[in-house]
Design an enzyme around this catalytic site. Structure first.
Site, short mmCIF file in Angstrom:
data_model
loop_
_atom_site.label_atom_id
_atom_site.label_comp_id
_atom_site.label_asym_id
_atom_site.label_seq_id
_atom_site.Cartn_x
_atom_site.Cartn_y
_atom_site.Cartn_z
N GLU A 143 41.78 36.97 50.62
CA GLU A 143 42.05 36.34 49.31
C GLU A 143 43.55 36.15 49.12
OE1 GLU A 143 41.42 34.64 46.94
OE2 GLU A 143 39.74 35.26 45.70
N ASP A 144 43.90 35.18 48.31
CA ASP A 144 45.32 34.99 47.98
C ASP A 144 45.75 35.98 46.90
OD1 ASP A 144 43.66 33.79 46.07
OD2 ASP A 144 44.86 31.98 45.87
N PHE A 191 52.02 34.37 36.05
CA PHE A 191 51.39 33.28 36.80
C PHE A 191 52.27 32.90 37.98
CE2 PHE A 191 50.21 28.96 37.85
CZ PHE A 191 48.83 29.08 37.90
N ARG A 246 50.91 24.35 46.56
CA ARG A 246 50.32 25.25 47.57
C ARG A 246 51.19 25.30 48.82
NH1 ARG A 246 45.03 26.53 45.93
NH2 ARG A 246 43.92 24.88 44.83
N ASP A 270 43.02 38.91 40.49
CA ASP A 270 43.55 38.90 39.12
C ASP A 270 42.58 39.67 38.22
OD1 ASP A 270 45.04 38.14 36.89
OD2 ASP A 270 44.12 36.17 36.74
P1 IMP Z 1 40.03 36.49 39.61
O1 IMP Z 1 38.58 36.16 39.75
O2 IMP Z 1 40.49 36.48 38.19
O3 IMP Z 1 40.44 37.76 40.33
O4 IMP Z 1 40.87 35.30 40.18
C1 IMP Z 1 40.96 34.94 41.47
C2 IMP Z 1 41.43 33.50 41.59
O5 IMP Z 1 42.13 33.01 40.41
C3 IMP Z 1 42.42 33.41 42.71
O6 IMP Z 1 41.78 33.23 43.94
C4 IMP Z 1 43.26 32.22 42.30
O7 IMP Z 1 42.68 31.03 42.75
C5 IMP Z 1 43.24 32.23 40.79
N1 IMP Z 1 44.48 32.83 40.25
C6 IMP Z 1 44.61 34.02 39.62
N2 IMP Z 1 45.89 34.26 39.27
C7 IMP Z 1 46.61 33.19 39.69
C8 IMP Z 1 48.01 32.84 39.61
O8 IMP Z 1 48.88 33.57 39.11
N3 IMP Z 1 48.34 31.64 40.17
C9 IMP Z 1 47.45 30.79 40.74
N4 IMP Z 1 46.14 31.09 40.82
C10 IMP Z 1 45.71 32.27 40.30
#
Ligand code: IMP
Length: 182
Positions: free
Chosen positions: A102-103, A155, A168, A106
Site C-alpha cells: 500500500e502507499d 494530506f 503521482r 489512513d
Molecule cells: P484508508 O482506507 O483511509 O486507509 O485510505 C487509503 C487510501 O486513501 C490510500 O490508498 C490513498 O489512496 C488514499 N489516501 C489517504 N490519505 C491520502 C493522502 O494524504 N494523499 C493521497 N491519498 C490519500
C-alpha cells in the site's frame, strides 16, 4: 512550472533520497524474513505503483506480482467505509505467501476490508507493507507488518499519491502546509 513541481500550498516532507534509502531497507528486511519462501506481492492500485516498482527491485527473492484496485464509496465529503473491488487479482492466492503493498494507510478502512476479503481465499500467510502510515486518522485497527514512514495527519502527494489524479509522478512526497497559527 518545473517538470517535477508541487503546488505552492505543499512543501517537501520526504525527499527522493530518504524514500529510496528506506525502500532499500524494507526490501532487505523482507528478503530476510521471507528467506526460502516464494513471495506474492499484491499492489493496491493506483497509489502503490511507484513504491511497488522500487520495492520489488529491492527484494532479492523469487516473487510474483499481482494488482487489485478498490475504491471507497464517498457519500458527500465523508468516506462511508464501504469499500468495493474495481478490479480483482488475476491469480488465486490459495497457499501463497501474500504481501499487500500500500502507499498509505489512513483511516485503515481499505486495508481492513482487503485483509478480511483476501483471508477467505486461504493464503498460506498474508502481511502488509505500507510506505506511509498516518495513525492519527485511524477509524479501525489494522495490523501493519512493515512501515516506511509514520507521518502526521496531513494530506500528502507524490511517489504514487495523487491530488485529483495528478502528482503521482513526483519522485518525492510533499505535504499540504499547515495553516499559520493565529
Ligand atoms: P484508508 O482506507 O483511509 O486507509 O485510505 C487509503 C487510501 O486513501 C490510500 O490508498 C490513498 O489512496 C488514499 N489516501 C489517504 N490519505 C491520502 C493522502 O494524504 N494523499 C493521497 N491519498 C490519500
Amino acid at each position: 512550472m518545473a517538470e517535477h513541481a508541487h503546488p505552492p500550498e505543499f512543501e517537501v516532507l520526504l525527499d527522493t533520497e530518504a524514500i529510496q534509502r528506506r525502500v532499500r531497507e524494507l526490501g532487505a528486511e523482507i528478503t530476510r524474513d521471507y528467506a526460502g519462501r516464494e513471495l506474492d506481492l499484491v499492489g493496491v492500485l493506483k497509489g502503490s505503483l511507484l513504491f511497488m516498482a522500487d520495492l520489488a527491485r529491492a527484494i532479492a527473492l523469487p516473487l510474483t506480482c499481482d494488482f487489485l484496485r478498490v475504491s471507497s464509496y464517498e457519500g458527500g465529503t465523508k468516506t462511508t467505509g464501504v469499500v468495493r473491488f474495481d478490479f480483482d487479482l488475476t491469480q488465486p492466492i490459495k497457499d501463497k505467501h501474500v504481501l499487500l503493498v500500500e502507499d498509505i494507510i489512513d483511516t485503515g478502512l481499505t486495508m481492513s476490508f482487503l485483509l478480511e476479503t483476501l483471508r477467505l481465499r486461504m493464503p498460506a500467510s498474508i502481511k502488509v507493507v505500507t510506505l506511509l502510515d498516518k495513525p492519527g486518522n485511524r477509524r479501525t485497527e489494522v495490523p501493519i507488518d512493515y512501515v516506511g514512514f509514520t507521518i502526521p495527519n496531513r494530506f500528502v502527494i507524490g511517489y504514487g499519491l495523487d491530488l485529483e489524479g495528478r502528482y503521482r509522478n513526483l519522485p518525492y512526497i510533499a505535504a499540504m502546509k499547515e495553516p499559520a497559527a493565529g
